[in-house]
Structures are given as structure tokens and as C-alpha cells.
Enzyme design. Structure first.
Site, short mmCIF file in Angstrom:
data_model
loop_
_atom_site.label_atom_id
_atom_site.label_comp_id
_atom_site.label_asym_id
_atom_site.label_seq_id
_atom_site.Cartn_x
_atom_site.Cartn_y
_atom_site.Cartn_z
N CYS A 138 37.97 43.31 37.95
CA CYS A 138 38.97 42.47 38.60
C CYS A 138 38.52 41.02 38.65
O CYS A 138 37.75 40.62 39.52
CB CYS A 138 39.25 42.98 40.01
SG CYS A 138 40.52 42.04 40.88
N CYS A 141 39.47 39.18 41.84
CA CYS A 141 38.63 39.51 43.00
C CYS A 141 37.26 38.82 42.91
O CYS A 141 36.73 38.33 43.90
CB CYS A 141 38.39 41.02 43.08
SG CYS A 141 39.85 42.02 42.79
N ASP A 142 36.68 38.84 41.70
CA ASP A 142 35.26 38.51 41.58
C ASP A 142 34.94 37.26 40.77
O ASP A 142 33.78 36.85 40.71
CB ASP A 142 34.52 39.71 40.97
CG ASP A 142 34.63 40.96 41.84
OD1 ASP A 142 34.70 40.80 43.08
OD2 ASP A 142 34.65 42.07 41.30
#
Length: 314
Positions: A138, A141-142
Site C-alpha cells: 500500500c 499507507c506507507d
């Protein structure tokens, strides 16, 4: 088998942000929900170290801890949270029948499906070992953790292009590893990637190994045409080869798209079967975020409550 039957008002299948939020709302509405946590209690977030984009955690939170917080909140309001996996369903009549662990049958007035999706992985030993230590599925997300650094992303679809472009705004360089000499992404997404100066596309390339002992330090890439290998130095390695919704047991009864994502009536969590609701990533192939999953979990519990109230009116 008779003692293996149980009748419940509201059954929740799955336990990520969507399932737990549904459990919180359903419990507070007096639906006495029973939840089966499934194969991966807490869902995809339990393999995520740092969650920094969920509102209300100003310092960020560890994924497993966040899911434990969700679980405790649902339990506080009386949700009956159990270990177990839904192995088959029968939505052909009323009440809805769900079999747990191939032996116990639950008859439910309403069913909330929150079984999520699973990222597809390359299947490398190094990928599994470094998952959460530089390997991620992701970028949204990261990606932030790798700002100013070099990263790689594997994939050739619209999602891979979108995530490569997202990363290009944060990272100094993005290697995009594409298996063939072409992409399956839409032309507009391909052009966006090709026109971004700090994205380098490695065509006809496969990943042999992700390098690094305790964190990602690079990757060994093989050219599928010449057979030559080269090593690239990267700190983050993103896998964007798709997700698989955990919907197989529901597909004979519920409408779904060609990838298996359950279809819901726009703006609701309602499926094509009365009293069966879907929330979270099992019905969302677009956003796939914890906060959007939680929102749809709330919708599913409210939809279930209104459905039960309408039955009582009749």
C-alpha cells in the site's frame, strides 16, 4: 448436530476496521451481534507496523494495537466476538444460514459481511521476511516513510501506475518493474507514469529477490528477454499486482464484479439479498483504506438495524 445450531439477530463475518465498527454500532443498537473473526483476526492491518493516516492517533499507531483497540471497544458494548471461520453459506431463504468451521450452523436474521481482501504477493521468501520492514502492498499507507529516498514498485495495472505516480511526488526515484513489454493499465495512466521524470520503467523485468537483512536495501531484477540480472538500490519495495476479495463462499448468492468484489446498492451496504449487507474491502476495490472501511461498517450496522425494524413493523 442439533446442539450445533444457533439463532442470532445479527451475524458479523470478519474482523477488520469494517467488522469491528459494525459490531460497535450493532451492539449499541441492541442487536446483540455475534462476530466470527475469520482467518486473520484484525484483518490486513495486523501486518501493518505504523498507521499514521487514521484520524485520532496524532502520533500514529501500530496496526495490531489499533485493531486491539477496536476489538476492546466492540467488546465493551457487548459484542460476542469469537474465533472461527465461515466456511459456507445458504442465502436462498430466511433465516440466512452460515456454517462456521464446517460444523456449527448459525441462523441469522441479518448478516454483515466484512471479510476484506488480501493483497496478492510475488511469493518470494525475502518478500515475506521483509513484509512490514520495507515491503508493502500500500503506497498510500506507507509511501510517506520513504520520502526523499529511492523505491521500487511491481505491477502494470491502473493501481500500480497510480501508486507509482503517488510515490514519485514523495520519493527521489521510483523504479517501476513491469513483467512484459507493455502495461495493461489504461492509456491515460500509462502516459502519466511515462511522463514523470523520476519514474524509471524496467520493462520485461521480474524480481528475483528483495535484498536486505533487517530492512529493504535493494532488489535483484532479471531481464526476461536477455536473462541478465542487475541490482537496484532501494529502501522501499511496493507490490501492486492486485487484491483478492475474500468473497468466494458468497458468490453463488450475491452479485459481484468480475474480480469477485461484492456489489452493493450505491450509497448503502445492501446486497441483492434482503438482510445481507457488505462493508469494507470485500466490496471496495477503489479506496481500500481503514477509515473508509470503518465508515462502511457503520453503514452496514445502521442498514441492518433499519431492516430488522422494518420486519417488526410488518
Amino acid at each position: 448436530m442439533e446442539n450445533q445450531k444457533e439463532r442470532v439477530k445479527c451475524l458479523i463475518i470478519g474482523s477488520g476496521p469494517a467488522g469491528y465498527t459494525a459490531a460497535i454500532y450493532a451492539s449499541r443498537a441492541g442487536l446483540q451481534p455475534v462476530m466470527y473473526q475469520g482467518l486473520q483476526p484484525g484483518g490486513q492491518l495486523t501486518i501493518t507496523n505504523d498507521v499514521e493516516n487514521y484520524p485520532g492517533y496524532p502520533s500514529g499507531v501500530n496496526g495490531p494495537q489499533m485493531m486491539e483497540d477496536f476489538r476492546q471497544q466492540a467488546a465493551r458494548f457487548g459484542a460476542d466476538i469469537r474465533y472461527g471461520i465461515a466456511t459456507s453459506v445458504d442465502f436462498s431463504g430466511k433465516p440466512h444460514k452460515v456454517t462456521i468451521d464446517e460444523q456449527k450452523e448459525i441462523e441469522a436474521d441479518t448478516v454483515i459481511i466484512a471479510t476484506g481482501a488480501s493483497a496478492k504477493w510475488l511469493g518470494l521468501e525475502s518478500e515475506a521476511r521483509l513484509n512490514g520492514s520495507g515491503v508493502s502492498a500500500c503506497a498510500v499507507c506507507d509511501g510517506f516513510f520513504y520520502r526523499g529516498q529511492e523505491v521500487a514498485i511491481v505491477g502494470a495495472g491502473d493501481t500500480a501506475c497510480e501508486e507509482a505516480h503517488y510515490l514519485s511526488n514523495l520519493c527521489s526515484k521510483v523504479y517501476m518493474i513491469v513483467r512484459r513489454s507493455e502495461m495493461r493499465a489504461s492509456t491515460i495512466m500509462q502516459n502519466r507514469v511515462k511522463n514523470t521524470p523520476n519514474i524509471e520503467i524496467l520493462w520485461n523485468s521480474v524480481t528475483e529477490e528483495i535484498l536486505g537483512e533487517h530492512g529493504v536495501e535493494g532488489a535483484r531484477i532479471k531481464d526476461t528477454v536477455t536473462g541478465e540480472t542487475r541490482e537496484i538500490t532501494v529502501k522501499g519495495f511496493f507490490v501492486a499486482i492486485g487484491h483478492e476479495p475474500n468473497s468466494k463462499i458468497f458468490q453463488p448468492f450475491l452479485e459481484h464484479d468480475e474480480s469477485g468484489y461484492l456489489k452493493t446498492v450505491a450509497g448503502t451496504s445492501k446486497t441483492n439479498v434482503d438482510g445481507v449487507f457488505a462493508c469494507g474491502d470485500v466490496q471496495d476495490n477503489v479506496y481500500r483504506q481503514a477509515v473508509t472501511a470503518a465508515g462502511t461498517g457503520c453503514m452496514a450496522a445502521l442498514d441492518a438495524e433499519r431492516y430488522l425494524a422494518s420486519l417488526e413493523d410488518h
